[in-house]
Design a protein around this motif. Structure first.
Motif, PDB file in Angstrom:
ATOM      1  N   UNK A  93      -7.579   4.783   1.267  1.00  0.00           N
ATOM      2  CA  UNK A  93      -7.981   3.406   1.535  1.00  0.00           C
ATOM      3  C   UNK A  93      -9.233   3.379   2.404  1.00  0.00           C
ATOM      4  N   UNK A  94     -10.082   2.396   2.154  1.00  0.00           N
ATOM      5  CA  UNK A  94     -11.307   2.217   2.939  1.00  0.00           C
ATOM      6  C   UNK A  94     -11.137   1.171   4.026  1.00  0.00           C
ATOM      7  N   UNK A  95     -10.139   0.308   3.898  1.00  0.00           N
ATOM      8  CA  UNK A  95      -9.934  -0.734   4.914  1.00  0.00           C
ATOM      9  C   UNK A  95      -8.471  -0.909   5.223  1.00  0.00           C
TER      10      UNK A  95
ATOM     11  N   UNK B 226       0.827  -1.207   0.000  1.00  0.00           N
ATOM     12  CA  UNK B 226       0.000   0.000   0.000  1.00  0.00           C
ATOM     13  C   UNK B 226       0.859   1.253   0.000  1.00  0.00           C
ATOM     14  N   UNK B 227       0.387   2.326  -0.602  1.00  0.00           N
ATOM     15  CA  UNK B 227       1.148   3.568  -0.582  1.00  0.00           C
ATOM     16  C   UNK B 227       1.218   4.138   0.824  1.00  0.00           C
ATOM     17  N   UNK B 228       2.186   5.009   1.109  1.00  0.00           N
ATOM     18  CA  UNK B 228       2.311   5.579   2.448  1.00  0.00           C
ATOM     19  C   UNK B 228       1.046   6.310   2.871  1.00  0.00           C
ATOM     20  N   UNK B 229       0.582   6.033   4.067  1.00  0.00           N
ATOM     21  CA  UNK B 229      -0.584   6.707   4.601  1.00  0.00           C
ATOM     22  C   UNK B 229      -1.885   6.344   3.919  1.00  0.00           C
ATOM     23  N   UNK B 230      -1.899   5.309   3.095  1.00  0.00           N
ATOM     24  CA  UNK B 230      -3.123   4.902   2.417  1.00  0.00           C
ATOM     25  C   UNK B 230      -3.537   5.829   1.294  1.00  0.00           C
TER      26      UNK B 230
ATOM     27  N   UNK C 207      -9.085  -5.426  -0.709  1.00  0.00           N
ATOM     28  CA  UNK C 207      -8.636  -4.052  -0.515  1.00  0.00           C
ATOM     29  C   UNK C 207      -9.511  -3.101  -1.339  1.00  0.00           C
ATOM     30  N   UNK C 208      -9.913  -1.966  -0.741  1.00  0.00           N
ATOM     31  CA  UNK C 208     -10.779  -1.025  -1.448  1.00  0.00           C
ATOM     32  C   UNK C 208     -10.317   0.414  -1.217  1.00  0.00           C
TER      33      UNK C 208
END
Length: 90
Positions: A88-90, A35-39, A72-73
């Motif tokens: 990110x949602x989750x 995942x990218x930093x910080x979502x 992942x969403x």
């Protein structure tokens, strides 16, 4: 009318990005999804990582696009036709 035009543009951008072959961009098969930093991510980054557009809904004069890959969403706010920001949602 604007809704139809923006929806068409979003889906054309998504289909064009998915139709391109991987020429050194994105992840290799079997690689773990980092995942990218910080979502935070952009819609283009998510498309290259295999996320699919599941829905797009109007929010005032902007659109919110929901993308998903496996469990992942992300929700992406379309700031313009070429600029988006996703979280990110989750």
């Amino acid at each position: 009318m604007q809704l139809a035009a923006l929806s068409t543009a979003v889906f054309l951008l998504a289909s064009g990005a998915l139709a391109q072959d991987n020429q050194g961009f994105g992840q290799k098969l079997g690689a773990q999804d980092a995942p990218p930093p910080g979502g935070q991510a952009s819609m283009g980054e998510l498309l290259t990582r295999g996320y699919e557009i599941k829905a797009a809904v109007p929010n005032g004069n902007k659109f919110v696009v929901f993308m998903q890959k496996d469990q992942s969403a992300y929700a992406c706010e379309m700031q313009s036709l070429t600029a988006s920001r996703c979280g990110t949602l989750n």
